[in-house]
Design a protein around this motif. Structure first.
Motif, PDB file in Angstrom:
ATOM      1  N   ALA A  53       0.830  -1.204   0.000  1.00 55.98           N
ATOM      2  CA  ALA A  53       0.000   0.000   0.000  1.00 55.98           C
ATOM      3  C   ALA A  53       0.866   1.257   0.000  1.00 55.98           C
ATOM      4  O   ALA A  53       0.561   2.237  -0.693  1.00 55.98           O
ATOM      5  N   VAL A  54       1.956   1.236   0.775  1.00 58.68           N
ATOM      6  CA  VAL A  54       2.888   2.371   0.761  1.00 58.68           C
ATOM      7  C   VAL A  54       3.468   2.561  -0.636  1.00 58.68           C
ATOM      8  O   VAL A  54       3.541   3.681  -1.159  1.00 58.68           O
ATOM      9  N   ALA A  55       3.879   1.462  -1.261  1.00 58.23           N
ATOM     10  CA  ALA A  55       4.439   1.555  -2.615  1.00 58.23           C
ATOM     11  C   ALA A  55       3.415   2.093  -3.605  1.00 58.23           C
ATOM     12  O   ALA A  55       3.779   2.750  -4.593  1.00 58.23           O
ATOM     13  N   ALA A  56       2.123   1.836  -3.341  1.00 55.00           N
ATOM     14  CA  ALA A  56       1.071   2.336  -4.226  1.00 55.00           C
ATOM     15  C   ALA A  56       0.677   3.774  -3.917  1.00 55.00           C
ATOM     16  O   ALA A  56      -0.148   4.353  -4.641  1.00 55.00           O
ATOM     17  N   GLY A  57       1.243   4.340  -2.844  1.00 54.35           N
ATOM     18  CA  GLY A  57       0.998   5.744  -2.552  1.00 54.35           C
ATOM     19  C   GLY A  57       0.120   6.037  -1.368  1.00 54.35           C
ATOM     20  O   GLY A  57      -0.266   7.182  -1.138  1.00 54.35           O
ATOM     21  N   ALA A  58      -0.223   4.998  -0.574  1.00 51.90           N
ATOM     22  CA  ALA A  58      -1.095   5.201   0.581  1.00 51.90           C
ATOM     23  C   ALA A  58      -0.304   5.602   1.814  1.00 51.90           C
ATOM     24  O   ALA A  58       0.896   5.318   1.926  1.00 51.90           O
ATOM     25  N   GLU A  59      -0.979   6.243   2.745  1.00 53.95           N
ATOM     26  CA  GLU A  59      -0.470   6.416   4.098  1.00 53.95           C
ATOM     27  C   GLU A  59      -0.979   5.229   4.916  1.00 53.95           C
ATOM     28  O   GLU A  59      -2.189   4.982   4.949  1.00 53.95           O
ATOM     29  N   VAL A  60      -0.088   4.511   5.562  1.00 50.74           N
ATOM     30  CA  VAL A  60      -0.472   3.302   6.301  1.00 50.74           C
ATOM     31  C   VAL A  60      -0.505   3.611   7.789  1.00 50.74           C
ATOM     32  O   VAL A  60       0.453   4.161   8.348  1.00 50.74           O
ATOM     33  N   LEU A  61      -1.603   3.244   8.426  1.00 47.83           N
ATOM     34  CA  LEU A  61      -1.818   3.440   9.854  1.00 47.83           C
ATOM     35  C   LEU A  61      -1.785   2.082  10.537  1.00 47.83           C
ATOM     36  O   LEU A  61      -2.455   1.139  10.091  1.00 47.83           O
ATOM     37  N   HIS A  62      -1.015   1.978  11.599  1.00 49.44           N
ATOM     38  CA  HIS A  62      -0.895   0.708  12.309  1.00 49.44           C
ATOM     39  C   HIS A  62      -2.159   0.458  13.128  1.00 49.44           C
ATOM     40  O   HIS A  62      -2.499   1.234  14.022  1.00 49.44           O
ATOM     41  N   TRP A  63      -2.848  -0.616  12.792  1.00 47.77           N
ATOM     42  CA  TRP A  63      -4.051  -1.034  13.521  1.00 47.77           C
ATOM     43  C   TRP A  63      -3.874  -2.482  13.979  1.00 47.77           C
ATOM     44  O   TRP A  63      -4.091  -3.402  13.213  1.00 47.77           O
ATOM     45  N   PRO A  64      -3.430  -2.708  15.221  1.00 47.62           N
ATOM     46  CA  PRO A  64      -3.267  -4.081  15.708  1.00 47.62           C
ATOM     47  C   PRO A  64      -4.628  -4.774  15.792  1.00 47.62           C
ATOM     48  O   PRO A  64      -5.546  -4.276  16.465  1.00 47.62           O
ATOM     49  N   ALA A  65      -4.760  -5.898  15.118  1.00 44.73           N
ATOM     50  CA  ALA A  65      -6.030  -6.622  15.122  1.00 44.73           C
ATOM     51  C   ALA A  65      -5.777  -8.085  14.784  1.00 44.73           C
ATOM     52  O   ALA A  65      -5.034  -8.393  13.849  1.00 44.73           O
ATOM     53  N   ARG A  66      -6.393  -8.955  15.546  1.00 42.58           N
ATOM     54  CA  ARG A  66      -6.330 -10.385  15.244  1.00 42.58           C
ATOM     55  C   ARG A  66      -7.278 -10.696  14.099  1.00 42.58           C
ATOM     56  O   ARG A  66      -8.244  -9.966  13.848  1.00 42.58           O
ATOM     57  N   ARG A  67      -7.025 -11.816  13.436  1.00 42.24           N
ATOM     58  CA  ARG A  67      -7.870 -12.186  12.295  1.00 42.24           C
ATOM     59  C   ARG A  67      -9.251 -12.638  12.741  1.00 42.24           C
ATOM     60  O   ARG A  67     -10.256 -12.344  12.107  1.00 42.24           O
ATOM     61  N   SER A  68      -9.325 -13.361  13.870  1.00 42.21           N
ATOM     62  CA  SER A  68     -10.590 -13.925  14.326  1.00 42.21           C
ATOM     63  C   SER A  68     -11.216 -13.051  15.400  1.00 42.21           C
ATOM     64  O   SER A  68     -10.516 -12.355  16.137  1.00 42.21           O
ATOM     65  N   PRO A  69     -12.544 -13.084  15.543  1.00 45.13           N
ATOM     66  CA  PRO A  69     -13.194 -12.346  16.617  1.00 45.13           C
ATOM     67  C   PRO A  69     -12.891 -12.993  17.962  1.00 45.13           C
ATOM     68  O   PRO A  69     -12.513 -14.159  18.035  1.00 45.13           O
ATOM     69  N   GLY A  70     -13.044 -12.205  19.032  1.00 47.03           N
ATOM     70  CA  GLY A  70     -12.769 -12.721  20.372  1.00 47.03           C
ATOM     71  C   GLY A  70     -12.669 -11.587  21.364  1.00 47.03           C
ATOM     72  O   GLY A  70     -13.135 -10.466  21.112  1.00 47.03           O
TER      73      GLY A  70
END
Length: 382
Positions: free
Chosen positions: A48-65
């Motif tokens: 996404a950075v290479a494509a020109g986006a600003e990336v925001l760190h969002w810690p999140a697990r893949r599964s709900p819980g």
């Protein structure tokens, strides 16, 4: 009108990451400010950075819980700081935390990339349906990648303003390539038929079913070879399953690769025996490279195949006998595979160019912002 667009995604690999990156690239070319909130690791952040986006760190697990409340709070703070005109939520976890965080106070598009309740059974499936029915109030539009995905949502009682935009592929990046050169570059046998499965190594993609069918395929086509391309949570289990096959099992697990195109170019046939999908991206990439595909008849698969290929290219999900027969039939006739591959390229070129996907998503954004959802800029508190 230039927009500030916030994409929120968990997962950070596989087809979802590719879809998000393609949207970022097209939206940046159009002059929009684009941000991507996602966990660290995987490919999405750096691509996404290479494509020109600003990336925001969002810690999140893949599964709900139990992590969901904290993930929701963190995402709410990111949204407040980013002040987007529109939020685009990708896949189940981002759809869960994102709709809880924003609660419809900003124009919101939710894209399931396959319904969460399709991945489970019993109480979990019923809970997933109840959540989607309730949370649809917090999305101005639900963006489906296939008509069947939309119909499955309706059948589950999810009443929403649906838009269907099939997945697309960058036709300049995924172009026909010479099979012999690809095999030489990968150190593969030049003559035997090769089936390739590209995808995250997980239950959804069905590589375990493919390995279970493979010995019977070899009894009919002894020179055939199989490559599983990708990484994922089932990598060790699948490697053990492959080692347990009778010799010579002729299976190669490549692990995660930075670029699947050489493997697609080397293939006679690309196979993906998924248990569920919205519309898988790997088959479109394979067809763009003039390779025929064999798919299970899950949402999106029938729609992405040329009508003339559906008899040979679609099988019932979880049907080992049908998978064995279709694989053996295709691998025994490489000339027919090559003919179908050429037709597949023409089909994808006409219907699945990623540039048309970006344009249609842009139209959806403008409609979402103009249809009475809150105007641009997030309020001080949401």
């Amino acid at each position: 009108m230039n927009l500030t667009i916030l994409h929120v995604s968990q997962p950070v690999d596989g087809g979802v990451a590719r879809v998000v990156t393609d949207l970022v690239q097209g939206q940046r070319v159009a002059g929009h400010r684009v941000l991507v909130a996602c966990p660290q690791g995987g490919r999405l952040g750096r691509e996404a950075v290479a494509a020109g986006a600003e990336v925001l760190h969002w810690p999140a697990r893949r599964s709900p819980g139990p992590s969901v409340p904290g993930e929701t709070r963190r995402l709410r703070r990111l949204v407040q700081a980013a002040a987007p005109d529109l939020v685009h939520l990708h896949s189940a976890k981002a759809g869960l935390a994102g709709r809880l965080a924003v609660r419809g106070r900003l124009p919101t598009v939710f894209q399931p990339h396959a319904w969460s309740f399709a991945a489970v059974t019993g109480p979990l499936a019923r809970a997933g349906c109840r959540w989607e029915r309730y949370a649809t109030r917090w999305a101005g539009s639900v963006l489906c990648v296939s008509e069947q995905e939309r119909l499955d949502g309706l059948a589950a009682g999810v009443r929403a303003d649906y838009t269907v935009v099939p997945n697309g592929v960058d036709l300049r990046r995924y172009a026909p390539a010479e099979r012999r050169a690809a095999r030489l570059s990968l150190g593969l046998d030049l003559s035997g038929p090769l089936a390739v499965c590209v995808g995250r190594l997980c239950r959804q993609k069905g590589q375990d079913l493919l390995l279970a069918a493979w010995p019977a395929v070899l009894r009919r086509v002894p020179t055939a070879r199989l490559a599983l391309v990708g990484g994922g949570p089932d990598a060790q289990a699948l490697a053990a399953q492959a080692r347990a096959l009778p010799e010579p099992y002729r299976v190669r697990l490549t692990g995660d690769v930075p670029d699947p195109r050489p493997w697609l170019a080397a293939a006679d046939l690309v196979v993906l025996p998924s248990r569920w999908e919205g519309m898988a991206l790997a088959p479109l990439e394979a067809m763009a490279m003039a390779r025929p595909v064999l798919l299970t008849d899950v949402p999106g698969a029938r729609e992405q195949l040329p009508p003339a290929h559906r008899a040979a290219g679609l099988i019932a999900a979880r049907d080992p006998a049908a998978l064995t027969h279709a694989l053996a039939e295709a691998l025994a006739d490489p000339l027919e595979c090559a003919r179908r591959g050429g037709e597949a390229r023409e089909w994808v070129t006409a219907r699945h160019d990623v540039r048309s996907v970006v344009a249609r998503v842009s139209e959806l954004y403008q409609k979402s912002i103009g249809d009475g959802q809150p105007p641009s800029r997030v309020p001080a508190r949401i």
